[in-house]
Design a protein around this motif. Structure first.
Motif, PDB file in Angstrom:
ATOM      1  N   THR A 598      73.672  33.974  77.239  1.00  0.00           N
ATOM      2  CA  THR A 598      74.391  34.380  76.044  1.00  0.00           C
ATOM      3  C   THR A 598      75.669  35.098  76.433  1.00  0.00           C
ATOM      4  N   LEU A 599      76.653  34.948  75.580  1.00  0.00           N
ATOM      5  CA  LEU A 599      77.924  35.635  75.754  1.00  0.00           C
ATOM      6  C   LEU A 599      77.893  36.893  74.900  1.00  0.00           C
ATOM      7  N   VAL A 600      78.071  38.037  75.543  1.00  0.00           N
ATOM      8  CA  VAL A 600      78.018  39.299  74.802  1.00  0.00           C
ATOM      9  C   VAL A 600      79.178  39.352  73.808  1.00  0.00           C
ATOM     10  N   GLU A 601      78.860  39.659  72.576  1.00  0.00           N
ATOM     11  CA  GLU A 601      79.898  39.771  71.542  1.00  0.00           C
ATOM     12  C   GLU A 601      80.559  41.135  71.675  1.00  0.00           C
ATOM     13  N   LEU A 602      81.630  41.153  72.422  1.00  0.00           N
ATOM     14  CA  LEU A 602      82.314  42.401  72.750  1.00  0.00           C
ATOM     15  C   LEU A 602      83.703  42.389  72.140  1.00  0.00           C
ATOM     16  N   PRO A 603      84.066  43.399  71.339  1.00  0.00           N
ATOM     17  CA  PRO A 603      85.429  43.446  70.787  1.00  0.00           C
ATOM     18  C   PRO A 603      86.457  43.493  71.902  1.00  0.00           C
TER      19      PRO A 603
END
Length: 820
Positions: A598-603
């Motif tokens: 998974t790709l971390v949802e990081l601003p």
């Protein structure tokens, strides 16, 4: 008359005023006769008119009339030499030109113009004149018959060997010059005899007895000789010595090869070997290139090397010998030390910078024997005299070493032209060697800088199993702006950092070093990720302002770091929480224990120093055994996104190889996603998370009551006893007492005490206060203020970190028997 004579006559200018004209009909019968024709052949008009042209010519030209008539009809005319027969029977050689002239009624007629050859300019040459021309010519001339045996030659041919002209008669070329490659020359003669086509400018390379060790070159031309019927009688050939031109061409060809082959890399030893390879065997039988040790190290050099009183020691960097020769120092291989006695020719060349040449040298003289291996001296006796040249390798006013050229006894000695050629070769190679030396020095300095800026090894800790891999885009220097780091934090936590600076080279590496140092400093303050990036952004902006750089005009050589990217992650192995923030950098990738990627949802925050909205962080819970992957954008070799199925599949395959060490897994991931020569630097860090067990953490909620301090000490002592850490009970009770007392005295609300047993014993006290304690140095008369001073003295380190609902004061004590 031969075809070639006719062609020559056809090209001559014809003097009509002196010509004798007559007219022929279409069948070649004389129809008109003139006084000039009568004066030339003595036939009156009454006898000539009505006579065929064949009746006026002598044999064999009379038989050629039908062919001439056909030639005239086909080509509209003819010109050439004929032998006419006067009325008294005496032959006369004439030059004739026949051209078409239409008669009345369109009937074909032919105009014949005849001129006696004896009166024609340029054709009246006696045998004496011709003999003077060929015998006095500096060009070698000879005639051979159809069996290729000599029938005539001039004196100039004797300079090419084979003896005087009279001794050649009846012999073939192989008989008079056995050492000459006569087969190739006779093959050209036979081809000319067969085809009749002249061969001009044939160059023959060989050796002759008069100069057995010298290669000679001759330019030869061959022309077939024919009788009047056009039958071959032999070959006429000329010889011109073009040895000097041939040698000049060889020298230019050797210099051209040297320009293409020497200096193809920036490796000193390879460049030295290329010099030796180019010179053998064209110039020498044996070539050795010896360099100063400081040159091979890439160090700075003195303009003039100083020779010691005993011997000069050089390092052999290049060596080449021909297949059938053996040099006096062939036993000193590449990389070995070559020692030359003080005052010997090699030592003098090194110190003076001047070349040295000797046509014949005894290899067993004192100057040379001392530098030859003991096992080679017997072989030197069989080798005999040598021809030697020594040329110093000098570039930019500095002598780098020497190059020695040898020829053994079977070759001609070196001459001045050979020395000049050797100096040209060595001067080219010297510049390449000096360039390689300078490059090696700069590259070594750059690599030292790069290695000093990147961590040699990541710190030991129990929070994560970590590995990192770095692949620079510039393989020659290994310099780039990508970096990674791991920083141990308080409370058994760790900070994982990956960043990149735009550009490559020393400027990017220097900017990277500044950012890495700043991150470590900010991490020591226990700031949250978004605040670390905010401070880092301020630092880059200030640096750019000090350098006078606009935000969007920073060049590749800038050390300010404008436009740099960074991702900062803090992982807590106690509760598995992970906080992270990014500044112009790709977000981390999380691989769960079951292999889910998974790709971390990081601003995404703006790049460092570019300005923009404030940085934001996220916090996620991570299972033990998960892999957290931090990387620079160079990992995306195709410039795509992580959503690409192929990239995810390769990533999953690399991470799922849990049967190999994490370091190899990290390398395999880069190999799978990045080309061998990436367009950008690549930095990758993989961290497999761990969790501290319940038996490694103890926590207690305490009321804000001074009476609880004693209870806190007792609970801590019991916990240390369970952990078999009785030797730390006294100091731990002191730390707990001071930290809990301070929390009760200077804050309100609940108090929490926590002990963590990792590689160190960590004691933490939480309170709801917002002020940081300060270490004081009380006077002797003061009654208080010694608490934190005592804590700092009995622990390895201590500090404060702020959390959303208060602060934590912590202290660490080293364990004498840390967990493995």
């Amino acid at each position: 008359m031969s075809t070639y004579e006719e062609r020559d006559v056809a090209r001559q200018r014809f003097d009509v005023a002196d010509a004798a004209p007559l007219m022929l009909d279409a069948q070649g019968v004389v129809t008109s006769w003139t006084r000039n024709a009568e004066a030339l052949l003595a036939y009156p008009a009454s006898e000539a008119v009505g006579t065929g042209l064949a009746g006026l010519l002598a044999e064999p030209d009379a038989r050629r009339v039908p062919d001439l008539v056909e030639h005239c009809r086909r080509d509209g005319g003819w010109a050439g030499l004929l032998t006419a027969r006067r009325k008294d029977g005496r032959p006369v050689r004439i030059m004739a030109r026949i051209s078409s002239a239409l008669g009345g009624g369109g009937r074909s007629r032919w105009l014949v113009l005849m001129s006696e050859l004896a009166d024609a300019p340029g054709w009246d040459m006696s045998r004496t004149m011709l003999e003077q021309m060929v015998t006095g010519s500096p060009v070698g001339i000879a005639i051979v018959d159809t069996d290729l045996r000599f029938v005539w030659s001039n004196a100039a041919l004797e300079q090419f060997g084979g003896g005087p002209a009279n001794s050649r008669l009846g012999l073939r070329l192989a008989d008079i010059q056995p050492g000459l490659d006569s087969e190739s020359i006779e093959a050209q003669m036979r081809r000319v005899l067969t085809t009749g086509e002249p061969l001009v400018g044939y160059e023959h390379i060989g050796r002759v007895r008069s100069a057995p060790y010298r290669e000679t070159a001759h330019m030869m031309s061959f022309i077939r000789l024919e009788d009047d019927e056009g039958h071959p009688m032999g070959v006429y050939y000329t010889v011109v010595d073009v040895t000097e031109r041939h040698r000049a061409r060889q020298r230019l060809a050797l210099l051209d090869r040297a320009g293409r082959r020497i200096g193809r890399s920036l490796d000193i030893n390879r460049t030295a070997q290329e010099l030796a390879d180019v010179a053998v065997p064209e110039l020498a039988d044996f070539v050795a290139v010896d360099l100063l040790e400081s040159v091979l190290r890439g160090a700075e050099l003195a303009s003039v090397p100083v020779a010691g009183p005993d011997a000069v020691r050089l390092r052999r960097a290049g060596l080449r010998q021909s297949a059938n020769s053996d040099g006096p120092w062939a036993g000193i291989g590449t990389g070995a030390v070559a020692s030359y006695p003080a005052g010997s020719p090699p030592a003098r060349c090194l110190t003076t910078g001047l070349s040295w040449r000797e046509e014949r040298v005894d290899p067993l003289t004192g100057d040379w024997t001392a530098s030859a291996p003991d096992g080679r001296r017997a072989a030197l006796l069989e080798l005999g005299p040598l021809s030697v040249m020594i040329v110093p390798l000098s570039a930019r006013g500095t002598t780098l070493g020497i190059t020695t050229f040898f020829r053994c006894r079977r070759q001609e000695p070196f001459d001045r032209e050979d020395l000049q050629l050797a100096e040209d070769l060595v001067s080219r190679a010297a510049v390449c060697v000096d360039n390689a030396r300078r490059y090696s020095r700069e590259r070594d300095a750059a690599l030292v800088l790069q290695r000093s800026l990147l961590p040699h090894r990541l710190p030991d800790q129990d929070a994560v199993e970590v590995s990192a891999y770095y692949r620079p885009a510039d393989e020659l220097t290994g310099l780039g702006g990508d970096w990674y780091d791991l920083v141990p934090l308080s409370g058994a936590r760790v900070a994982l950092v990956v960043g990149e600076v735009p550009g490559h080279g020393i400027g990017a590496a220097a900017a990277m070093g500044r950012l890495r140092t700043a991150v470590r400093t900010l991490a020591a303050l226990d700031l949250p990720p978004e605040e670390v990036l905010a401070h880092l952004d301020d630092l880059v902006a200030r640096s750019a302002h000090e350098e006078g750089i606009e935000v969007y005009s920073a060049g590749g050589d800038s050390t300010a770091g404008i436009g740099s990217g960074c991702v900062y992650v803090v992982y807590d192995p106690v509760d598995g929480r992970c906080a992270m923030a990014a500044a112009g950098h790709p977000p981390p990738v999380l691989v769960a224990p079951d292999g889910t990627v998974t790709l971390v949802e990081l601003p995404q925050g703006p790049p460092l120093g570019a300005g923009g909205p404030p940085f934001e962080s996220v916090e996620v819970a991570i299972e033990a055994g998960s892999a957290l992957i931090l990387y620079t954008d160079g990992l995306l070799a195709r410039g795509g996104a992580w959503a690409v199925d192929a990239d995810r599949a390769r990533l999953r395959e690399a991470v799922e190889r849990s049967d190999i060490p994490l370091e190899l897994c990290c390398r395999s991931l880069v190999d799978a996603l990045v080309p061998t020569r990436p367009h950008d630097d690549v930095a990758l860090m993989m961290a497999r998370t761990r969790r501290l067990g319940d038996g490694q953490v103890a926590a207690w909620e305490l009321p804000a009551d001074p009476a609880v301090v004693a209870d806190a000490r007792r609970r801590a002592a019991r916990q240390l006893a369970q952990w078999d850490l009785e030797e730390l009970v006294f100091t731990t009770e002191l730390v707990v007492s001071e930290l809990v007392t301070n929390a009760i005295r200077y804050s309100a609300g609940p108090i929490r005490l926590r002990l963590i047993r990792e590689r160190a014993l960590v004691c933490e006290v939480f309170d709801g206060g917002a002020t940081a304690p300060h270490l004081r140095h009380p006077r002797t008369t003061d009654e208080g203020g010694r608490g934190l001073l005592l804590v700092s003295q009995v622990t390895q380190r201590w500090g404060t970190r702020f959390v959303p609902d208060g602060k934590i004061i912590w202290a660490e004590q080293p364990l004498t028997d840390p967990l493995s």
